[in-house]
Design a protein around this motif. Structure first.
Motif, short mmCIF file in Angstrom:
data_model
loop_
_atom_site.label_atom_id
_atom_site.label_comp_id
_atom_site.label_asym_id
_atom_site.label_seq_id
_atom_site.Cartn_x
_atom_site.Cartn_y
_atom_site.Cartn_z
N ASP A 68 1.11 -1.26 -0.17
CA ASP A 68 0.26 -0.07 -0.08
C ASP A 68 1.05 1.65 0.10
O ASP A 68 0.69 1.83 -1.05
CB ASP A 68 -1.24 0.06 1.25
CG ASP A 68 -2.19 -0.83 1.80
OD1 ASP A 68 -1.93 -2.26 0.21
OD2 ASP A 68 -2.74 -1.16 2.01
N LYS A 69 1.37 1.27 0.64
CA LYS A 69 2.51 2.50 1.03
C LYS A 69 3.49 2.88 -0.60
O LYS A 69 3.77 3.78 -0.91
CB LYS A 69 3.74 2.42 2.44
CG LYS A 69 4.52 3.72 2.75
CD LYS A 69 3.66 4.65 2.93
CE LYS A 69 4.49 5.63 2.63
NZ LYS A 69 3.78 6.83 3.45
N VAL A 70 3.83 2.19 -0.45
CA VAL A 70 4.57 1.51 -2.16
C VAL A 70 3.91 2.30 -3.34
O VAL A 70 4.41 3.63 -3.97
CB VAL A 70 5.55 0.64 -2.20
CG1 VAL A 70 6.67 0.30 -3.61
CG2 VAL A 70 6.60 0.17 -1.64
N VAL A 71 2.54 1.26 -3.36
CA VAL A 71 1.88 2.06 -4.57
C VAL A 71 1.13 3.97 -4.10
O VAL A 71 1.17 4.39 -5.44
CB VAL A 71 0.52 1.57 -4.32
CG1 VAL A 71 -0.48 1.62 -5.38
CG2 VAL A 71 0.79 -0.04 -4.84
N GLN A 72 1.22 3.97 -2.92
CA GLN A 72 0.63 5.43 -2.30
C GLN A 72 2.22 6.62 -3.26
O GLN A 72 1.92 7.57 -3.77
CB GLN A 72 0.67 5.48 -1.02
CG GLN A 72 0.19 6.71 -0.81
CD GLN A 72 0.22 7.26 0.60
OE1 GLN A 72 0.77 6.01 1.25
NE2 GLN A 72 -0.29 7.95 1.22
N ILE A 73 3.35 6.01 -2.44
CA ILE A 73 4.43 6.83 -3.50
C ILE A 73 4.74 7.18 -4.82
O ILE A 73 5.16 8.20 -5.10
CB ILE A 73 5.98 6.56 -2.40
CG1 ILE A 73 5.54 6.25 -0.67
CG2 ILE A 73 7.22 6.51 -3.15
CD1 ILE A 73 6.44 5.83 -0.64
N ILE A 74 4.57 5.90 -5.77
CA ILE A 74 4.68 5.74 -6.67
C ILE A 74 3.38 6.49 -7.05
O ILE A 74 3.37 6.91 -8.70
CB ILE A 74 4.30 4.23 -7.56
CG1 ILE A 74 5.25 4.03 -7.23
CG2 ILE A 74 4.69 4.69 -9.35
CD1 ILE A 74 6.03 2.02 -7.11
N ALA A 75 2.25 6.60 -6.88
CA ALA A 75 0.79 7.21 -7.58
C ALA A 75 1.12 8.53 -6.76
O ALA A 75 0.89 9.99 -7.58
CB ALA A 75 -0.22 6.40 -6.66
N GLU A 76 1.75 8.69 -5.83
CA GLU A 76 2.46 10.49 -5.75
C GLU A 76 3.39 11.23 -7.21
O GLU A 76 2.89 12.51 -7.20
CB GLU A 76 2.97 10.80 -4.41
CG GLU A 76 1.84 10.65 -3.53
CD GLU A 76 2.78 11.22 -1.70
OE1 GLU A 76 3.08 10.82 -1.45
OE2 GLU A 76 1.69 10.35 -0.60
N GLN A 77 4.25 10.56 -7.34
CA GLN A 77 5.45 10.62 -8.46
C GLN A 77 4.66 11.09 -9.37
O GLN A 77 5.40 11.75 -10.11
CB GLN A 77 6.57 9.36 -8.38
CG GLN A 77 7.58 10.15 -6.99
CD GLN A 77 7.96 10.94 -6.76
OE1 GLN A 77 8.34 11.86 -7.44
NE2 GLN A 77 8.05 11.96 -5.76
N ALA A 78 3.38 9.68 -9.70
CA ALA A 78 2.37 9.69 -11.06
C ALA A 78 2.06 10.75 -10.94
O ALA A 78 1.07 11.25 -11.82
CB ALA A 78 2.20 8.37 -11.72
N VAL A 79 1.62 11.60 -9.86
CA VAL A 79 0.31 13.05 -10.30
C VAL A 79 -1.17 11.70 -10.26
O VAL A 79 -1.49 11.94 -11.14
CB VAL A 79 0.20 13.76 -10.71
CG1 VAL A 79 -0.50 14.67 -10.11
CG2 VAL A 79 1.69 14.13 -10.71
N LEU A 80 -1.24 10.87 -9.70
CA LEU A 80 -2.09 9.95 -9.82
C LEU A 80 -2.83 9.98 -8.68
O LEU A 80 -2.21 9.47 -8.17
CB LEU A 80 -1.47 8.31 -11.17
CG LEU A 80 -1.14 8.64 -12.19
CD1 LEU A 80 -0.70 7.02 -12.49
CD2 LEU A 80 -2.35 9.71 -13.28
#
Length: 88
Positions: free
Chosen positions: A7-19
């Motif tokens: 969950d945390k990794v997906v959250q970080i990646i989503a934040e970087q992708a602005v998604l």
């Protein structure tokens, strides 16, 4: 607050992708998500900070790294391994 490494990794990646987190799937590559090399480095730093780990990543030559960035699932698996190693 995310309760798993995934969950945390997906959250970080989503934040970087602005998604939205819901837009990130485990099969996505960082390229699919529009994350460039700078976004990758920022993601790695955010992951290191979030989990208090050191990611063995060579930003100058990602293919020479032991840290698999081929997909979101690969990144999650690599982070889970580093977190587990840290607890030993």
């Amino acid at each position: 607050m995310p309760d798993t490494v995934k969950d945390k990794v997906v959250q970080i990646i989503a934040e970087q992708a602005v998604l939205d987190v819901s837009d990130v799937t485990m099969d996505n590559t960082l390229e699919d998500l529009g994350i460039d090399s700078l976004g990758l480095v920022e993601s790695i730093f955010a992951i290191e900070e979030a989990f208090d780990i050191q990611v063995p990543f060579n930003a100058n030559d990602p293919s020479e790294s032991d840290f698999d960035i081929s997909s979101v699932a690969a990144i999650v698996k690599a982070v889970e391994g580093l977190v587990a190693d840290q607890k030993v």
